[in-house]
Design a protein around this motif. Structure first.
Motif, PDB file in Angstrom:
ATOM      1  N   PRO A   3       3.816 -11.623  -5.614  1.00 30.51           N
ATOM      2  CA  PRO A   3       2.705 -11.074  -4.790  1.00 30.51           C
ATOM      3  C   PRO A   3       2.801 -10.685  -3.601  1.00 30.51           C
ATOM      4  O   PRO A   3       2.466  -9.600  -2.986  1.00 30.51           O
ATOM      5  N   GLU A   4       3.703 -11.412  -2.646  1.00 29.28           N
ATOM      6  CA  GLU A   4       3.960 -11.376  -1.279  1.00 29.28           C
ATOM      7  C   GLU A   4       4.966 -10.135  -1.269  1.00 29.28           C
ATOM      8  O   GLU A   4       4.789  -9.074  -0.388  1.00 29.28           O
ATOM      9  N   MET A   5       5.602  -9.857  -1.803  1.00 30.22           N
ATOM     10  CA  MET A   5       6.507  -8.562  -1.900  1.00 30.22           C
ATOM     11  C   MET A   5       5.611  -7.517  -2.521  1.00 30.22           C
ATOM     12  O   MET A   5       5.778  -6.285  -1.900  1.00 30.22           O
ATOM     13  N   LEU A   6       4.713  -7.424  -3.435  1.00 27.60           N
ATOM     14  CA  LEU A   6       3.850  -6.250  -3.608  1.00 27.60           C
ATOM     15  C   LEU A   6       3.105  -5.955  -2.272  1.00 27.60           C
ATOM     16  O   LEU A   6       2.968  -4.795  -2.046  1.00 27.60           O
ATOM     17  N   SER A   7       2.638  -7.023  -1.616  1.00 26.33           N
ATOM     18  CA  SER A   7       1.842  -6.680  -0.454  1.00 26.33           C
ATOM     19  C   SER A   7       2.802  -6.128   0.520  1.00 26.33           C
ATOM     20  O   SER A   7       2.424  -5.104   1.391  1.00 26.33           O
ATOM     21  N   PHE A   8       3.764  -6.623   0.680  1.00 23.05           N
ATOM     22  CA  PHE A   8       4.988  -6.061   1.882  1.00 23.05           C
ATOM     23  C   PHE A   8       5.423  -4.747   1.632  1.00 23.05           C
ATOM     24  O   PHE A   8       5.401  -3.873   2.658  1.00 23.05           O
ATOM     25  N   TYR A   9       5.558  -4.339   0.479  1.00 25.01           N
ATOM     26  CA  TYR A   9       6.116  -3.055   0.317  1.00 25.01           C
ATOM     27  C   TYR A   9       5.068  -2.151   0.158  1.00 25.01           C
ATOM     28  O   TYR A   9       5.469  -0.847   0.848  1.00 25.01           O
ATOM     29  N   SER A  10       3.801  -2.273  -0.263  1.00 25.97           N
ATOM     30  CA  SER A  10       2.623  -1.565  -0.246  1.00 25.97           C
ATOM     31  C   SER A  10       2.375  -1.060   1.222  1.00 25.97           C
ATOM     32  O   SER A  10       1.925   0.122   1.431  1.00 25.97           O
ATOM     33  N   LYS A  11       2.447  -2.086   2.322  1.00 21.71           N
ATOM     34  CA  LYS A  11       2.105  -2.029   3.610  1.00 21.71           C
ATOM     35  C   LYS A  11       3.261  -1.038   4.179  1.00 21.71           C
ATOM     36  O   LYS A  11       2.955  -0.072   4.936  1.00 21.71           O
ATOM     37  N   ILE A  12       4.604  -1.442   3.993  1.00 18.47           N
ATOM     38  CA  ILE A  12       5.541  -0.593   4.744  1.00 18.47           C
ATOM     39  C   ILE A  12       5.374   0.721   4.304  1.00 18.47           C
ATOM     40  O   ILE A  12       6.086   1.598   5.104  1.00 18.47           O
ATOM     41  N   LEU A  13       5.347   0.908   3.075  1.00 19.60           N
ATOM     42  CA  LEU A  13       5.501   2.292   2.604  1.00 19.60           C
ATOM     43  C   LEU A  13       3.945   3.096   2.700  1.00 19.60           C
ATOM     44  O   LEU A  13       4.132   4.180   2.512  1.00 19.60           O
TER      45      LEU A  13
END
Length: 848
Positions: free
Chosen positions: A281-291
């Protein structure tokens, strides 16, 4: 997709194990190979997939799948009256057009059991859709395909332990579509520039769980004890990303922004599912945010597969991982984030690869280089820049090894022997390093804004590297052809010769950069140079683009360090002509992991002869980053009295207290090498460490100061031994040479996979040579032969033969000195081993 060598050992690992020159691994393709003359264009689109509906059931005994398919298409642009579908090694039972709810049979030819050529009932225009019904039987075991280093097999559909004969293995079914193997389990246009929505109904025994693309929209219990699960995805995706899996799984659920995030693990690992996958879930948030682009799919599931043919695969909404990711919380202490990087890699593909997809395998970089680089981005976010830089450094070295021994190639390449050859260290590791260089060149905000524009422009489409260039040009306002021509549409890397001069009278310092690579290519290399002088650091931006460039900077005093490529991002090799004092200064003052690593490497070489170099090595043992601490410890020359006396107390402290297992185990191993009884109690205490690696090193170290205690302790640890603890126990048993330990080596060999299996085999052979129980010994040799034949690799076969030959000599000597029944037993072992060596020498066992 993520590489994980299974049957095919990686060159570096094999060389490390065998102590052989990697040059013997040279896999260079013959430049006169006719396949290399073919221009590998994107597939021509005559018809376009629209929707694929499947209804399937499985025959475990025959390893067949019975399928019904309704595939909807339309002509791409030009009108057409025919359709060609890829359909490999199937029985085709019916082909019909679906018209007003009825089916009308259509004439077809099935070419070479590979392609289904269908004559439509009329000519269709591009705005007219039509639906074809196909009744078929998939027979994956009968499809003969060549795999690659990354993907060792290409059957598309796999039945694991279907008859339940292997008690140590679950019964599973799973699919693997990349690169063009989905067409082994359903007829389709199996090209990466096609996209289709999906609806997949799977009929299975009620005890099994299923997984496929999209959402589970329906479950129906059938009268015969089976259940039909229907999975549906309304967004289009490429055929190679279709997937199914069936098995006895525990499903652990998380959520992200209201979407289901689930982890399918074997039931024994249910309690560790969050330890393995919990960062998702943290990866999903991180990638969604940077992209600046939210995860676009309706759910995200991850599943573990036994006997998987690669590392992991980014099937849309349903990533499949090889078994190496499935570990207990204790095993994960020694994982060194490998599993975590794979989890990040496959998730990032859901933007790069799944949403915007390479239109041809020639352009695989737009999938795999991004997924490779996503590991760096995640490490930087989660574990810090040092961890990311270490990961990137190791990736770059992997590419350099490949370039040296297997030849270099363009990143985007339109000539290759086989599409599978694209899955290599150039597409992955070098491509990831190139993206890091591009990010550094344009700056973070422009880099991520460009990725956002690329994704928005190309969502649900097929793309090539030029579209990436155009996005960067639009955002930055700069022409980027120089960068793409050099790094994407070319090969190789620069080799720099760096020298320095200081002009005291003119108060100037100079750096001379020569490009000494053997090719004619001269690189354009914009980079930062940091000049450290008089207690200050000044940064200068330079652009080296000639065979020889000289750059001069104002400097009131002679600099302590002129740090070329100060951000340490350029893909290059260099010969740096400077004094040790500059490296000592660099270790203590320059900020990056690679600054410290580079300085440490120079100082490691001189630690015995130079006090300043020794000072750096001893300081690095306490570096702020655990990776460098472990690296420094491993390279200490403890046979030097000055080093040993200065560092031993620190090593004891690190062995006891460092928070990272790899630092504790490196410290224990160095202390163990001293074979000093004063550390016996430390080794005993470390045998209770949570880390298997630390336990294994401590056990091995204890043997050298108290062999009896180490042997009895090893016996007590067998029950819960995994990873490096297995190796530690094996080491103690081999030193002791006690035949009673043979069952342990047999179990270790049977449970090991991949590279570990090879190491376990080497240990097994040593203990078999010392054992007398003929039945157990001959069974062991049979197991070694079976493993060797599975590898089907000349180098592996030769290595095994070279290990079995001294074992044979030992058995022959034992037979000569024995009498009676014992002699008969040894003679039987000799005969059996001779037969095995002879069979391994036959051509079949040693295919490349």
């Amino acid at each position: 997709m993520h590489h994980q060598m299974k049957k095919a050992l990686s060159g570096a690992a094999l060389c490390g194990l065998l102590g052989w020159s990697a040059a013997t691994l040279g896999q260079q393709k013959d430049p006169n190979d006719p396949a290399l003359k073919i221009y590998r264009a994107s597939a021509t689109k005559i018809n376009d997939l629209v929707h694929t509906k499947l209804d399937v059931r499985f025959d475990y005994a025959k390893r067949y799948m019975y399928g019904k398919e309704w595939v909807t298409l339309h002509p791409h642009f030009y009108p057409t009256d025919s359709l060609t579908l890829d359909a490999k090694s199937m029985n085709i039972n019916a082909v019909a057009l679906v018209k007003n709810g009825k089916t009308v049979n259509l004439p077809y030819t099935y070419r070479d059991s590979l392609q289904l050529a269908i004559k439509l009932d009329r000519t269709y225009k591009s705005n007219e859709q039509y639906t074809i019904f196909i009744d078929y039987t998939a027979k994956p075991e009968e499809y003969k395909a060549v795999g690659s280093a990354a993907i060792t097999d290409a059957k598309g559909l796999y039945f694991i332990n279907p008859d339940g004969k292997d008690p140590g293995k679950p019964t599973e079914i799973w699919t693997q579509g990349e690169s063009e193997s989905s067409s082994v389990w359903f007829p389709t246009i199996d090209k990466s520039n096609q996209k289709s929505t999906s609806e997949i109904s799977m009929t299975v025994e009620k005890k099994y769980k299923t997984l496929s693309n999209g959402l589970l929209v329906k479950q129906v219990n059938n009268a015969n004890g089976t259940r039909t699960d229907t999975w549906k995805l309304d967004q289009p995706f490429a055929p190679y990303l279709f997937m199914m899996a069936v098995g006895d799984y525990a499903i652990v659920k998380d959520t992200w922004h209201g979407k289901e995030v689930s982890y399918y693990v074997e039931p024994a690992y249910e309690k560790y599912a969050r330890d393995i996958f919990g960062d998702t879930p943290e990866m999903l948030s991180f990638y969604s945010k940077i992209l600046g682009y939210d995860y676009p799919w309706p759910k995200y599931s991850q599943i573990i597969a036994r006997d998987y043919v690669s590392g992991a695969m980014e099937n849309v909404t349903a990533t499949l991982h090889g078994q190496f990711v499935q570990k207990t919380d204790r095993e994960l202490l020694d994982d060194d984030r490998e599993g975590n990087s794979v989890i990040a890699h496959e998730l990032f593909h859901h933007w790069f690869g799944d949403l915007a997809t390479c239109e041809s395998w020639s352009n695989l970089t737009v999938n795999e280089s991004f997924a490779d680089y996503s590991e760096y981005l995640w490490f930087e976010h989660k574990f810090g820049k040092d961890a990311a830089d270490e990961h990137g450094y190791n990736a770059l070295q992997g590419y350099f090894r490949t370039a040296q021994y297997s030849g270099d190639k363009d990143l985007v390449r339109f000539h290759y022997h086989d599409k599978e050859d694209m899955f290599d260290a150039i597409t992955y590791q070098k491509g990831g390093c190139i993206l890091n260089m591009l990010r550094n060149n344009v700056g973070d905000s422009a880099f991520f804004k460009s990725l956002n524009l690329y994704l928005k422009t190309n969502a649900y489409k097929a793309t090539e590297a030029h579209q990436l260039r155009l996005a960067f040009e639009e955002v930055t306002g700069r022409d980027m052809n120089w960068f793409f021509n050099q790094w994407y549409y070319g090969q190789g890397y620069p080799t720099l010769d760096l020298s320095y001069a200081y002009d005291e009278a003119g108060r100037k310092t100079s750096v001379i950069i020569k490009q000494v690579q053997k090719t004619d290519k001269v690189w354009e290399l914009p980079m930062a140079v940091d000049v450290y002088a008089g207690g200050k650091k000044e940064r200068y931006m330079i652009d080296a683009k000639h065979r020889i460039d000289t750059f001069t900077f104002e400097s009131a005093v002679k600099p302590d360090l002129v740090n070329v490529d100060a951000d340490k991002v350029i893909v290059m090799k260099k010969d740096d002509h400077r004094d040790l004092s500059t490296y000592v200064f660099q270790y203590f003052n320059a900020p990056n992991y690679l600054d410290r690593r580079e300085a440490l490497d120079v100082c490691i070489e001189q630690q015995s002869t130079n006090a300043d170099a020794r000072k750096v090595v001893l300081a690095a043992v306490k570096d702020k980053f655990e990776g460098l601490r472990a690296y420094a410890i491993e390279h200490l020359k403890m046979d030097e009295a000055a080093i040993k006396s200065a560092i031993a107390p620190t090593l004891v402290d690190l062995a006891k207290n460092d928070v990272f297992a790899k630092v504790r185990s490196a410290a224990v191993e160095q202390l163990g090498g001293l074979a000093d009884a004063q550390y016996a109690s430390l080794f005993e205490s470390k045998i209770a460490d949570r880390s298997y690696a630390v336990e294994g090193k401590a056990l091995s170290a204890l043997y050298d100061v108290d062999s009896t205690k180490a042997f009895t302790t090893a016996k007590s640890l067998e029950k819960d031994a995994k990873g490096d603890l297995m190796s530690g126990i094996a080491e103690v048993y081999l030193k002791k040479g006690d035949e009673s330990t043979l069952p342990f080596f047999r179990r270790h060999f049977e449970s090991a996979t991949g590279q570990e299996k090879f190491e376990a085999a080497a240990q097994y052979i040593v203990i078999l040579a010392n054992a007398s129980n003929t039945e157990a010994v001959n069974h062991g040799y049979d197991q070694i032969r079976e493993m060797t034949e599975q590898f089907r690799n000349k180098m592996v076969t030769n290595y095994i033969i070279n290990m079995l030959t001294p074992a044979l000599q030992k058995k022959q000597a034992a037979a000569q000195s024995a009498t009676g029944a014992t002699q008969e037993g040894y003679n039987a072992q000799v005969t059996h081993l001779q037969e095995i060596i002879k069979s391994l020498r036959s051509p079949k066992a040693a295919e490349e």
